[in-house]
Scaffold this active site. Structure first.
Site, PDB file in Angstrom:
ATOM      1  N   VAL A   1      46.664  37.320  37.420  1.00 11.22           N
ATOM      2  CA  VAL A   1      45.498  37.920  37.848  1.00 11.22           C
ATOM      3  C   VAL A   1      45.183  39.230  37.276  1.00 11.22           C
ATOM      4  O   VAL A   1      44.179  39.798  36.716  1.00 11.22           O
ATOM      5  CB  VAL A   1      45.512  38.154  39.265  1.00 11.22           C
ATOM      6  CG1 VAL A   1      44.370  39.066  39.870  1.00 11.22           C
ATOM      7  CG2 VAL A   1      45.643  36.863  40.268  1.00 11.22           C
ATOM      8  N   CYS A   2      46.159  39.927  37.075  1.00 11.82           N
ATOM      9  CA  CYS A   2      46.266  41.521  36.231  1.00 11.82           C
ATOM     10  C   CYS A   2      45.771  41.169  34.865  1.00 11.82           C
ATOM     11  O   CYS A   2      44.912  42.095  34.539  1.00 11.82           O
ATOM     12  CB  CYS A   2      47.888  42.031  36.236  1.00 11.82           C
ATOM     13  SG  CYS A   2      48.481  42.509  37.805  1.00 11.82           S
ATOM     14  N   SER A   3      46.095  40.316  34.242  1.00 16.84           N
ATOM     15  CA  SER A   3      45.842  39.935  32.827  1.00 16.84           C
ATOM     16  C   SER A   3      44.257  39.669  32.767  1.00 16.84           C
ATOM     17  O   SER A   3      43.561  40.227  31.910  1.00 16.84           O
ATOM     18  CB  SER A   3      46.647  38.657  32.157  1.00 16.84           C
ATOM     19  OG  SER A   3      46.274  38.490  30.855  1.00 16.84           O
TER      20      SER A   3
END
Length: 168
Positions: free
Chosen positions: A59-61
């Site tokens: 999700v962060c990526s």
């Protein structure tokens, strides 16, 4: 006080919640070249600050790539910053592997200056809680989203709209 969960488990966020209309708190983080950076280093521009726990997670990526894709269309008066507790070396490697060059990745790993100032340090994990801030040219907070579940995506469209409202 903001209440969030990470993988459905409550986490403690010491510090103060940042609210729309307030002056953006000052902080010092590190660039990928290990130089100290502050909010004032991006003075005079609208700042979209995308906060992620770690670039090396899905999700962060995705969040960082999404804002990188949006950055060019936002104009020259907008600076997109991505802040995490990842080491600057890891951030640099991630940006090179993913071809992300239209945003600035910054590390809060050293002393959690950003996390503490914005009430984002997940005490149990020593990571930053997923969130979005839009700060105007005068350092006033125009938009805030503390994502209630740390593994969920933020509302990208609302954040981009907040930037566009300041630049049109």
């Amino acid at each position: 006080m903001v209440q969030i969960t990470f993988k459905q488990n409550p986490v403690t966020l010491p510090g103060n919640e940042v609210k729309v209309g307030e002056q953006a708190p000052h902080f010092t983080v590190l660039s990928n070249g290990l130089e100290p950076k502050t909010l004032q280093d991006f003075e005079g521009k609208v700042r979209l600050i995308s906060v992620v726990p770690s670039l090396d997670t899905g999700v962060c990526s995705d969040q960082t790539k999404r804002f990188s894709e949006e950055a060019a269309a936002l104009g020259d008066n907008v600076e997109v910053l991505s802040i995490s507790c990842d080491l600057p070396f890891a951030q640099k490697r991630w940006t090179e592997i993913n071809g992300v060059d239209s945003i600035t990745t910054l590390s809060d790993h050293r002393d959690l200056s950003f996390g503490d100032a914005y009430g984002l340090t997940m005490q149990e994990l020593r990571l930053l809680a997923r969130s979005i801030f839009v700060v105007d040219e005068n350092d006033k907070v125009a938009y805030v989203e503390y994502v209630s579940e740390g593994t969920d995506h933020p509302d990208y469209d609302k954040a981009i709209e907040a930037v566009r409202e300041l630049t049109n």
